[in-house]
Design a protein around this motif. Structure first.
Motif, PDB file in Angstrom:
ATOM      1  N   THR A  71      -6.729   3.506  -0.389  1.00  0.00           N
ATOM      2  CA  THR A  71      -7.062   4.920  -1.091  1.00  0.00           C
ATOM      3  C   THR A  71      -8.253   5.801  -0.303  1.00  0.00           C
ATOM      4  O   THR A  71      -9.072   5.226   0.210  1.00  0.00           O
ATOM      5  CB  THR A  71      -7.657   4.579  -2.395  1.00  0.00           C
ATOM      6  N   GLU A 120      -9.334   4.589   3.063  1.00  0.00           N
ATOM      7  CA  GLU A 120     -10.063   3.195   2.990  1.00  0.00           C
ATOM      8  C   GLU A 120      -9.222   1.926   2.569  1.00  0.00           C
ATOM      9  O   GLU A 120      -8.394   2.373   1.634  1.00  0.00           O
ATOM     10  CB  GLU A 120     -11.420   3.222   2.250  1.00  0.00           C
ATOM     11  N   VAL A 121      -9.338   1.092   3.097  1.00  0.00           N
ATOM     12  CA  VAL A 121      -8.671  -0.325   2.591  1.00  0.00           C
ATOM     13  C   VAL A 121      -9.559  -0.776   1.273  1.00  0.00           C
ATOM     14  O   VAL A 121     -10.609  -1.076   1.488  1.00  0.00           O
ATOM     15  CB  VAL A 121      -8.718  -1.374   3.722  1.00  0.00           C
ATOM     16  N   THR A 122      -8.921  -0.520   0.092  1.00  0.00           N
ATOM     17  CA  THR A 122      -9.649  -0.664  -0.988  1.00  0.00           C
ATOM     18  C   THR A 122      -9.379  -1.980  -1.787  1.00  0.00           C
ATOM     19  O   THR A 122     -10.126  -2.494  -2.497  1.00  0.00           O
ATOM     20  CB  THR A 122      -9.567   0.493  -2.154  1.00  0.00           C
ATOM     21  N   GLN A 123      -8.274  -2.642  -1.511  1.00  0.00           N
ATOM     22  CA  GLN A 123      -7.793  -3.608  -2.441  1.00  0.00           C
ATOM     23  C   GLN A 123      -6.787  -4.621  -1.364  1.00  0.00           C
ATOM     24  O   GLN A 123      -5.641  -3.962  -0.903  1.00  0.00           O
ATOM     25  CB  GLN A 123      -7.281  -3.507  -3.729  1.00  0.00           C
ATOM     26  N   ILE A 124      -7.047  -5.968  -1.546  1.00  0.00           N
ATOM     27  CA  ILE A 124      -5.806  -6.780  -0.947  1.00  0.00           C
ATOM     28  C   ILE A 124      -5.829  -7.958  -1.706  1.00  0.00           C
ATOM     29  O   ILE A 124      -6.727  -8.643  -2.029  1.00  0.00           O
ATOM     30  CB  ILE A 124      -6.425  -7.091   0.344  1.00  0.00           C
ATOM     31  N   SER A 143      -5.696  -7.254   8.937  1.00  0.00           N
ATOM     32  CA  SER A 143      -6.379  -5.975   9.344  1.00  0.00           C
ATOM     33  C   SER A 143      -5.685  -5.109  10.247  1.00  0.00           C
ATOM     34  O   SER A 143      -5.632  -3.962   9.971  1.00  0.00           O
ATOM     35  CB  SER A 143      -7.828  -6.497  10.154  1.00  0.00           C
ATOM     36  N   GLN A 182      -3.584   2.928   6.995  1.00  0.00           N
ATOM     37  CA  GLN A 182      -4.574   3.685   7.042  1.00  0.00           C
ATOM     38  C   GLN A 182      -4.353   4.983   7.653  1.00  0.00           C
ATOM     39  O   GLN A 182      -4.583   6.120   7.432  1.00  0.00           O
ATOM     40  CB  GLN A 182      -6.105   3.241   7.670  1.00  0.00           C
TER      41      GLN A 182
END
Lengths: 436, 462
Positions: B37, B40-44, B117, B124
């Motif tokens: 979002t 940014e990587v906001t949730q995994i 990652s 991203q």
């Protein structure tokens, strides 16, 4: 076992860990043409682990409790948390000062013999079939659920809640000439003895007969009355607009609108975890925060977003106990009813449409823009009274716009299984797509 | 740990009270969702579905149970609970297990072979492409959804079949905002593949397309409700056939006579230019599987040929009810569902028309370029589906963009109203929800024209 997982996590560098365990036992039965058509029983425990690694929170869900699997998944949690690039509050909760008490007797549905449950469905099917317009009952279904939820975390919080209920319905197929319609009425109970096959059948038949003989109507703008159930369903498709997460992510038109007049002055929306008419009473959310009664919209003024722990911290507000299933949702959100009867609600309408069915809510609603366009059916309103059935129309509008043009609200509040409740609602006008 | 002999024992116990068929479905599925979002990587999130489903059938009567307590003792308890529904002498014995057949699909990059990652940074990049496309894009979201489902089906007829199904899907979504008007566009391509899926499509172009689409919607006019010709574009446009005809051709609807197509084999149900298939295995396709959830190899099923109804989609139990052969179409979301007849990759076969000619030959109508989801009530045949991106056709040319159009109709009418079929078949991906849960399916078609449909929308006089 949960404490062992917390310890194992600690050893791996997971500073805080929460175990959210849901044990779900259920029995589902369905009857078709007097015979048992499906019989499903289940016992499943699902675990959700939320863990903080180096200040970042990640989640794993699993159903295989074998030690080796848990060990492997905790390693995955660490890998996932490490890959997060966003800097956001990561919180495992120490607990609310107090929790609301749910005063409900727990009925043991398993002590009722399966044969009695099948009998209920056979009766329901038989009573519906007794109507001459009914060609068949597509499915008579019963389900009982016993869910125990346990929340245990490294901050010392330990909470338990249990929910038992059963519901039943039958889908009647009604036919008149070439016109085929289906109707059903779901009854949810907390005690098996509350089921009344005859009353359920009568309601299904009443609904089915109302739909028969329907025709489309000319395309145009009409005054619209949504039934209590349909308005609740429409409302439930838009609950994300009240989410603190949606505000934070730029996904709601209500962003920056707290304290402002967003809907008409006659609109009061309340989230009440313990509302006496609601189907499910909810003492705490999935993060262990106590649920609370709260006005979301009062006299049309937006009072504030629903928050979980993360968004509350971002907005420097108190969590509202709306953290469910990894996201944010209301508990029992409802539109406050008035004292107006349904008959009085529709009395001023000369030429309008009463909508009793909306289809395709998952496809025809855009929560971000507020636009909706939905297949509908119902009854024509002529000179203040319900008239002939209407089918194959599309009702379209914009939710934000519509909520400013609510002309009337009835007294008939009803909660849906989704937890959303509404009385019947009269909208000044909406576009109807029908015949050329 | 369950061994072959345990499974055989459990099946035998299942038959001991008169059931003539017993089946055990074991599942171990891992899943992962990576969410981006605002760049940014906001949730995994990571998930694991694990358990067993047991099914006993006698004649056409069925009992089903499922649990994630999968020791031999626990499963024996489940089998005993289930078999209590039948109370006669045993009629069948468990046949020796056959050798499992090889799995057709090959995963070259399993989900855990690529670091999280690395996957996240690819997404991203796509998110940034959308965000930087136009200053009016206020939000750009990406999701990578991956699952690897490992199953084993054994039954008393000797089936012993494993399968490994990988599904990878990328969701791209852009939100555009201008003067209080907010519009969202999205795409969600997916394949029956591992992480290698990320190397197969031009995702950068797709990201730009999604952003462009959101910007276009800002200036779109509300659809004015009317009855008009509708040109449905290829790919996800096939959802019309999926909803209006695919569901009513499933045995779940046909066996109970609830479908308008029940008892109509060999009859004309559509215009001459309509031929349609449901294919259980299209290499790499989102809705594909080597085997169905009863362990039967999937197959290509002809549904409609030149407008004539040729076949249904049938599972084992409904095959008994209908006195017909199963078609390799039994599917279920997980061990928590008893399998039943469902679609895999369902599409209208290509015709002879050119897309450009269809538009040119339409004086006035709606061009539904992208469709959203839809619904059908099989018993009534009434369906609806939302137009995500639409344009007016005026004098044979695409003109103004329109939004909020909703198409409704009757399954049995719409097939007759198809008067043009182009040669540009494409597939589109979706999740299909029905009684055996939510499953990945492909829908598909070339561009087609429906001579007349009811179109709803909020435009016109207020």
């Amino acid at each position: 076992m949960y404490q062992q997982w917390i310890e194992l996590g600690k050893k791996k560098g997971i500073s805080d860990l929460e175990v959210f365990a849901v044990r779900n036992k259920s029995l589902s039965l369905s009857v078709y043409q007097g015979k048992l058509d499906s019989h499903v029983q289940s016992d499943v425990e699902q675990i959700t682990l939320r863990g903080i690694y180096q200040g970042k929170l990640s989640t794993i869900r699993f159903e295989n409790h074998a030690k080796q699997n848990v060990d492997h998944l905790l390693n995955k949690l660490i890998e996932n948390a490490s890959a997060l690039t966003v800097v956001e509050p990561a919180i495992i909760f120490e607990g609310s000062p107090s929790y609301p008490e749910v005063k409900e007797e727990r009925f043991d549905f398993s002590k009722i013999a399966v044969i009695q449950k099948i009998q209920l469905l056979q009766d329901l099917e038989k009573y519906i079939l007794a109507n001459e317009k009914v060609t068949q009952v597509q499915n008579a279904s019963y389900q009982e659920v016993d869910t125990q939820t346990t929340l245990t975390n490294s901050k010392g919080l330990h909470l338990v809640k249990r929910n038992t209920y059963a519901y039943a319905y039958a889908i009647g197929v009604f036919k008149q000439g070439d016109d085929i319609k289906t109707a059903y009425d779901v009854k949810l109970v907390k005690d098996f003895n509350e089921f009344n096959a005859k009353a359920m059948a009568d309601e299904t038949i009443r609904q089915g007969l109302l739909k028969l003989g329907g025709r489309s109507i000319p395309t145009g703008s009409y005054p619209i009355v949504f039934s209590n159930e349909q308005f609740a369903d429409l409302l439930s498709a838009f609950t994300s607009i009240f989410s603190g997460e949606a505000s934070y992510r730029n996904l709601t038109a209500l962003k920056d609108k707290v304290g402002q007049q967003v809907f008409g002055e006659n609109i009061h929306l309340i989230d009440d975890p313990l509302h006496p008419q609601s189907h499910f009473k909810i003492p705490f959310d999935d993060e262990g925060v106590a649920c609370q009664k709260r006005a979301v919209v009062e006299k049309g003024v937006f009072k504030g977003f629903n928050h979980n722990l993360k968004t509350a911290a971002i907005f420097k507000e108190q969590p509202t106990g709306n953290g469910f299933n990894g996201g944010i949702s209301p508990t029992n959100l409802y539109l406050e009813p008035t004292s107006t009867s349904f008959d009085d609600l529709i009395k001023p309408i000369q030429d309008g449409v009463y909508i009793t069915d909306l289809v395709g809510l998952h496809a025809g609603v855009k929560a971000v823009s507020g636009d909706f366009s939905l297949q509908a059916s119902g009854l024509k309103i002529i000179n203040g009274k319900l008239d002939h059935a209407v089918k194959m129309i599309v009702v379209s509008g914009n939710f934000f716009d519509m909520m400013k043009r609510v002309k009337g609200i009835a007294s008939d509040l009803k909660f849906q299984l989704s937890g959303i409740g509404s009385p019947s609602v009269y909208i000044e006008h909406l576009m109807i797509g029908g015949e050329a | 740990m369950l061994y072959k002999k345990d499974l055989k024992f459990l099946l035998q116990e299942g038959l001991a009270t008169g059931a003539d068929f017993a089946e055990i479905f074991l599942e171990d599925t891992k899943s992962s969702v990576i969410r981006i979002t605002s760049g940014e990587v906001t949730q995994i999130d990571r998930g694991n579905t694990f358990g067993a489903g047991v099914r006993l059938i006698k004649g056409i009567d069925e009992v089903y149970g499922y649990t994630n307590q999968v020791s031999v003792e626990d499963l024996k308890t489940l089998v005993f609970n289930l078999r209590a529904s039948f109370q006669t002498e045993p009629v069948n014995k468990v046949k020796p297990f056959k050798k499992p057949q090889p799995i057709k699909s090959i995963i070259t990059k399993p989900m855990d072979s690529v670091p999280v990652s690395e996957k996240a940074s690819k997404l991203q990049h796509l998110s940034r492409i959308m965000k930087s496309h136009d200053p009016r894009i206020v939000q750009a979201m990406c999701q990578l959804i991956e699952t690897e489902q490992k199953i084993l089906v054994v039954n008393s007829e000797g089936v012993f079949q494993d399968d490994l199904r990988a599904h990878t899907r990328v969701f791209l979504s852009a939100v555009a905002q201008e003067n209080g008007n907010m519009q969202q566009a999205y795409e969600g391509p997916g394949r029956s593949m591992g992480v290698e899926f990320l190397d197969t499509l031009d995702f950068e172009k797709l990201a730009k397309d999604v952003a462009t689409s959101a910007i276009t919607l800002l200036s779109a006019e509300d659809m004015v409700p009317q009855t008009m010709p509708v040109v449905l574009h290829n790919g996800f446009g096939g959802v019309i056939f999926h909803e209006a005809c695919g569901h009513p051709l499933e045995a779940t609807a046909v066996a109970k006579g609830l479908s308008p197509f029940a008892g109509k084999l060999g009859e004309k149900i559509g215009s001459d230019i309509v031929t349609a298939y449901d294919d259980g295995y299209v290499d790499g396709a989102w809705g594909s599987a080597s085997f169905d959830d009863e362990g039967k190899p999937t197959q290509k099923n002809l549904l409609i040929e030149n407008g004539i109804l040729k076949g249904y989609l049938i599972d084992y139990r409904n095959a008994r009810k209908m006195n017909m052969d199963p078609t390799g179409s039994a599917r279920r979301q997980s061990y928590k569902f008893s399998p039943t007849s469902r679609m895999n990759t369902t599409y209208i076969a290509p015709g002879k028309d050119k897309f450009e000619d269809i538009i040119k030959d339409t004086p006035y109508g709606l061009f539904a370029k992208k469709l959203g989801g839809g619904t059908v009530v099989p018993a009534t045949g009434e369906f609806n589906f939302a137009v995500q991106e639409g344009y007016m056709i005026e004098n044979g040319k695409l003109t103004r963009p329109v939004r909020g159009a909703m198409l409704i109709g009757h399954g049995k009418d719409v097939l007759f109203k198809i008067d043009r079929v182009a040669d540009n078949l494409e597939l589109g991906q979706g999740m299909c929800g029905s009684i055996s849960g939510s499953i990945p399916v492909d829908v598909g078609q070339p561009t087609i024209r429906v001579s007349s449909m009811t179109v709803g929308g909020a435009g016109g006089r207020k």
